[in-house]
Motif scaffolding. Structure first.
Motif, mmCIF file in Angstrom:
data_model
loop_
_atom_site.group_PDB
_atom_site.id
_atom_site.type_symbol
_atom_site.label_atom_id
_atom_site.label_comp_id
_atom_site.label_asym_id
_atom_site.label_seq_id
_atom_site.Cartn_x
_atom_site.Cartn_y
_atom_site.Cartn_z
ATOM 1 N N GLU A 10 -43.582 20.835 7.444
ATOM 2 C CA GLU A 10 -42.623 21.339 8.419
ATOM 3 C C GLU A 10 -41.660 22.356 7.811
ATOM 4 N N TYR A 87 -42.640 16.773 5.365
ATOM 5 C CA TYR A 87 -44.018 16.651 5.837
ATOM 6 C C TYR A 87 -44.137 15.535 6.861
ATOM 7 N N ARG A 88 -45.163 15.632 7.676
ATOM 8 C CA ARG A 88 -45.696 14.495 8.430
ATOM 9 C C ARG A 88 -47.076 14.256 7.853
ATOM 10 N N SER A 89 -47.414 12.996 7.606
ATOM 11 C CA SER A 89 -48.715 12.638 7.051
ATOM 12 C C SER A 89 -49.329 11.557 7.920
#
Length: 97
Positions: A10, A87-89
């Protein structure tokens, strides 16, 4: 059944930490049964906000994906990703057949 790890960056906060992460994670991925399918390529965002980048990695099973993510080697590397960016994981099970 295949599984996919999706990493959505992001916002970068520290490019040096991301470089350290990349240098550590590349050999880890090269030594296991995983395949990078996409890595920070061009995007055509159809809905929602545009992320800085996306990585998609295929694993043979959800268990293999979790073992990679939870493993000591990756956990040593991921600290640098946490310091470097937001981040998105996501792990998602695939559909085989």
């Amino acid at each position: 059944m295949s599984a996919y790890a999706i990493f959505i960056r992001e916002r970068t906060r520290n490019a040096g930490e991301l470089q350290t992460y990349a240098e550590m994670v590349t050999p880890i991925l090269g030594g296991i049964d995983a395949k990078v399918l996409a890595a920070y390529g061009p995007q055509d965002v159809l809905e929602g906000a545009s992320p800085e980048g996306v990585v998609i990695v295929r694993f043979p099973t959800m268990q293999a994906a979790r073992a990679f993510y939870d493993g000591a080697e990756y956990q040593a590397a991921v600290r640098h990703r946490f310091l470097g960016a937001d981040y998105r994981s996501i792990l998602v099970q695939g559909i085989d057949g």
